[in-house]
Design a protein around this motif. Structure first.
Motif, PDB file in Angstrom:
ATOM      1  N   MET A 164      15.689   4.383   6.467  1.00 51.41           N
ATOM      2  CA  MET A 164      14.414   4.481   5.779  1.00 51.41           C
ATOM      3  C   MET A 164      13.432   3.421   6.275  1.00 51.41           C
ATOM      4  O   MET A 164      12.224   3.629   6.233  1.00 51.41           O
ATOM      5  CB  MET A 164      14.667   4.355   4.274  1.00 51.41           C
ATOM      6  CG  MET A 164      13.526   4.846   3.463  1.00 51.41           C
ATOM      7  SD  MET A 164      13.304   6.593   3.787  1.00 51.41           S
ATOM      8  CE  MET A 164      11.650   6.789   3.352  1.00 51.41           C
ATOM      9  N   LEU A 165      13.971   2.290   6.729  1.00 54.36           N
ATOM     10  CA  LEU A 165      13.106   1.239   7.257  1.00 54.36           C
ATOM     11  C   LEU A 165      12.280   1.760   8.428  1.00 54.36           C
ATOM     12  O   LEU A 165      11.087   1.425   8.555  1.00 54.36           O
ATOM     13  CB  LEU A 165      13.947   0.032   7.679  1.00 54.36           C
ATOM     14  CG  LEU A 165      13.172  -1.137   8.292  1.00 54.36           C
ATOM     15  CD1 LEU A 165      12.163  -1.697   7.304  1.00 54.36           C
ATOM     16  CD2 LEU A 165      14.126  -2.212   8.763  1.00 54.36           C
ATOM     17  N   LYS A 166      12.887   2.612   9.258  1.00 55.39           N
ATOM     18  CA  LYS A 166      12.169   3.174  10.403  1.00 55.39           C
ATOM     19  C   LYS A 166      10.945   3.972   9.944  1.00 55.39           C
ATOM     20  O   LYS A 166       9.878   3.895  10.563  1.00 55.39           O
ATOM     21  CB  LYS A 166      13.120   4.069  11.203  1.00 55.39           C
ATOM     22  CG  LYS A 166      12.485   4.717  12.404  1.00 55.39           C
ATOM     23  CD  LYS A 166      13.481   5.591  13.133  1.00 55.39           C
ATOM     24  CE  LYS A 166      12.812   6.336  14.267  1.00 55.39           C
ATOM     25  NZ  LYS A 166      13.734   7.247  14.939  1.00 55.39           N
ATOM     26  N   ILE A 167      11.074   4.711   8.862  1.00 55.64           N
ATOM     27  CA  ILE A 167       9.966   5.513   8.343  1.00 55.64           C
ATOM     28  C   ILE A 167       8.835   4.604   7.861  1.00 55.64           C
ATOM     29  O   ILE A 167       7.653   4.865   8.122  1.00 55.64           O
ATOM     30  CB  ILE A 167      10.450   6.447   7.208  1.00 55.64           C
ATOM     31  CG1 ILE A 167      11.489   7.422   7.740  1.00 55.64           C
ATOM     32  CG2 ILE A 167       9.279   7.193   6.571  1.00 55.64           C
ATOM     33  CD1 ILE A 167      11.059   8.190   8.970  1.00 55.64           C
ATOM     34  N   LEU A 222       8.204   1.630   8.979  1.00 60.50           N
ATOM     35  CA  LEU A 222       7.599   1.048  10.178  1.00 60.50           C
ATOM     36  C   LEU A 222       6.643   2.035  10.844  1.00 60.50           C
ATOM     37  O   LEU A 222       5.568   1.639  11.310  1.00 60.50           O
ATOM     38  CB  LEU A 222       8.681   0.595  11.157  1.00 60.50           C
ATOM     39  CG  LEU A 222       9.508  -0.610  10.719  1.00 60.50           C
ATOM     40  CD1 LEU A 222      10.624  -0.888  11.720  1.00 60.50           C
ATOM     41  CD2 LEU A 222       8.631  -1.838  10.535  1.00 60.50           C
ATOM     42  N   ILE A 223       7.027   3.298  10.870  1.00 55.33           N
ATOM     43  CA  ILE A 223       6.134   4.329  11.419  1.00 55.33           C
ATOM     44  C   ILE A 223       4.878   4.433  10.557  1.00 55.33           C
ATOM     45  O   ILE A 223       3.758   4.538  11.075  1.00 55.33           O
ATOM     46  CB  ILE A 223       6.856   5.685  11.540  1.00 55.33           C
ATOM     47  CG1 ILE A 223       7.960   5.598  12.596  1.00 55.33           C
ATOM     48  CG2 ILE A 223       5.871   6.811  11.879  1.00 55.33           C
ATOM     49  CD1 ILE A 223       8.879   6.811  12.637  1.00 55.33           C
ATOM     50  N   LEU A 224       5.039   4.383   9.243  1.00 55.83           N
ATOM     51  CA  LEU A 224       3.890   4.425   8.342  1.00 55.83           C
ATOM     52  C   LEU A 224       2.992   3.201   8.547  1.00 55.83           C
ATOM     53  O   LEU A 224       1.762   3.321   8.574  1.00 55.83           O
ATOM     54  CB  LEU A 224       4.357   4.525   6.890  1.00 55.83           C
ATOM     55  CG  LEU A 224       3.277   4.644   5.820  1.00 55.83           C
ATOM     56  CD1 LEU A 224       2.335   5.810   6.098  1.00 55.83           C
ATOM     57  CD2 LEU A 224       3.924   4.794   4.449  1.00 55.83           C
ATOM     58  N   LEU A 272       1.336  10.017  13.451  1.00 57.54           N
ATOM     59  CA  LEU A 272       2.405   9.210  12.861  1.00 57.54           C
ATOM     60  C   LEU A 272       2.602   9.536  11.386  1.00 57.54           C
ATOM     61  O   LEU A 272       3.739   9.598  10.902  1.00 57.54           O
ATOM     62  CB  LEU A 272       2.098   7.724  13.054  1.00 57.54           C
ATOM     63  CG  LEU A 272       2.139   7.249  14.507  1.00 57.54           C
ATOM     64  CD1 LEU A 272       1.516   5.860  14.635  1.00 57.54           C
ATOM     65  CD2 LEU A 272       3.556   7.263  15.047  1.00 57.54           C
ATOM     66  N   MET A 273       1.500   9.785  10.672  1.00 59.65           N
ATOM     67  CA  MET A 273       1.629  10.160   9.268  1.00 59.65           C
ATOM     68  C   MET A 273       2.348  11.498   9.132  1.00 59.65           C
ATOM     69  O   MET A 273       3.144  11.693   8.216  1.00 59.65           O
ATOM     70  CB  MET A 273       0.260  10.213   8.598  1.00 59.65           C
ATOM     71  CG  MET A 273       0.363  10.245   7.082  1.00 59.65           C
ATOM     72  SD  MET A 273      -1.203   9.936   6.291  1.00 59.65           S
ATOM     73  CE  MET A 273      -1.741  11.587   5.982  1.00 59.65           C
ATOM     74  N   MET A 274       2.123  12.410  10.074  1.00 63.34           N
ATOM     75  CA  MET A 274       2.810  13.697  10.064  1.00 63.34           C
ATOM     76  C   MET A 274       4.325  13.501  10.171  1.00 63.34           C
ATOM     77  O   MET A 274       5.102  14.176   9.482  1.00 63.34           O
ATOM     78  CB  MET A 274       2.300  14.553  11.221  1.00 63.34           C
ATOM     79  CG  MET A 274       2.982  15.891  11.353  1.00 63.34           C
ATOM     80  SD  MET A 274       2.473  16.755  12.851  1.00 63.34           S
ATOM     81  CE  MET A 274       3.128  15.688  14.119  1.00 63.34           C
ATOM     82  N   ILE A 275       4.744  12.549  10.986  1.00 67.23           N
ATOM     83  CA  ILE A 275       6.178  12.255  11.112  1.00 67.23           C
ATOM     84  C   ILE A 275       6.724  11.730   9.791  1.00 67.23           C
ATOM     85  O   ILE A 275       7.785  12.156   9.322  1.00 67.23           O
ATOM     86  CB  ILE A 275       6.413  11.232  12.247  1.00 67.23           C
ATOM     87  CG1 ILE A 275       6.074  11.865  13.592  1.00 67.23           C
ATOM     88  CG2 ILE A 275       7.859  10.733  12.227  1.00 67.23           C
ATOM     89  CD1 ILE A 275       6.040  10.892  14.748  1.00 67.23           C
ATOM     90  N   ALA A 317      -0.905   7.503  -0.561  1.00 69.95           N
ATOM     91  CA  ALA A 317      -1.253   6.328  -1.369  1.00 69.95           C
ATOM     92  C   ALA A 317      -1.004   5.046  -0.585  1.00 69.95           C
ATOM     93  O   ALA A 317      -1.848   4.141  -0.560  1.00 69.95           O
ATOM     94  CB  ALA A 317      -0.447   6.327  -2.669  1.00 69.95           C
ATOM     95  N   ILE A 318       0.132   4.972   0.076  1.00 68.49           N
ATOM     96  CA  ILE A 318       0.457   3.783   0.865  1.00 68.49           C
ATOM     97  C   ILE A 318      -0.475   3.677   2.067  1.00 68.49           C
ATOM     98  O   ILE A 318      -1.056   2.623   2.340  1.00 68.49           O
ATOM     99  CB  ILE A 318       1.934   3.814   1.309  1.00 68.49           C
ATOM    100  CG1 ILE A 318       2.850   3.736   0.077  1.00 68.49           C
ATOM    101  CG2 ILE A 318       2.235   2.675   2.283  1.00 68.49           C
ATOM    102  CD1 ILE A 318       4.301   4.041   0.370  1.00 68.49           C
ATOM    103  N   TRP A 319      -0.639   4.782   2.793  1.00 71.98           N
ATOM    104  CA  TRP A 319      -1.459   4.797   4.009  1.00 71.98           C
ATOM    105  C   TRP A 319      -2.906   4.423   3.710  1.00 71.98           C
ATOM    106  O   TRP A 319      -3.487   3.569   4.364  1.00 71.98           O
ATOM    107  CB  TRP A 319      -1.375   6.185   4.648  1.00 71.98           C
ATOM    108  CG  TRP A 319      -2.153   6.354   5.904  1.00 71.98           C
ATOM    109  CD1 TRP A 319      -1.864   5.827   7.128  1.00 71.98           C
ATOM    110  CD2 TRP A 319      -3.338   7.130   6.069  1.00 71.98           C
ATOM    111  NE1 TRP A 319      -2.801   6.235   8.039  1.00 71.98           N
ATOM    112  CE2 TRP A 319      -3.720   7.024   7.426  1.00 71.98           C
ATOM    113  CE3 TRP A 319      -4.118   7.901   5.216  1.00 71.98           C
ATOM    114  CZ2 TRP A 319      -4.841   7.668   7.932  1.00 71.98           C
ATOM    115  CZ3 TRP A 319      -5.225   8.532   5.718  1.00 71.98           C
ATOM    116  CH2 TRP A 319      -5.582   8.423   7.065  1.00 71.98           C
TER     117      TRP A 319
END
Length: 111
Positions: free
Chosen positions: A1-4, A6-8, A47-50, A62-64
């Motif tokens: 989940m950390l990878k997600i 980081l992508i965000l 990246l948000m799509m991923i 909300a985070i983005w």
């Protein structure tokens, strides 16, 4: 989940670059900043799509958007010397607090 996450975070950084280039492009009259707008926002949305494969839309957005607001305000202050008053700082602090609450207490933050 950390990878997600980081992508965000990378998506937020790209959005900050895109927003900063938008100001620098002077309504798309300067070529390289205009390229930065397209590259920054294009990368951010890709990246948000991923991230959306792993997190719900509302939480992701909300985070983005929340972190993007804070980053863009910081970059505006740093690069363009645009002021941020106390009310804006308090509001952005509340945004960050909301993001932390979502990630600590919400069970909808991840699939």
């Amino acid at each position: 989940m950390l990878k997600i996450y980081l992508i965000l975070l990378l998506a937020v950084l790209c959005e900050g670059v895109g927003s900063t280039c938008l100001q620098a492009s002077q309504q798309f009259t300067r070529f390289w900043p205009s390229v930065g707008v397209v590259a920054g926002f294009g990368s951010a949305f890709y990246l948000m799509m991923i991230v959306l494969k792993y997190m719900p839309l509302g939480i992701t957005y909300a985070i983005w958007s929340g972190l993007g607001i804070c980053l863009t305000a910081f970059l505006g202050w740093l690069i363009f010397k645009q002021g941020v008053d106390l009310a804006a700082l308090i509001g952005m602090t509340l945004i960050i607090v909301g993001i932390v609450i979502i990630n600590i207490f919400s069970k909808t933050a991840t699939h």
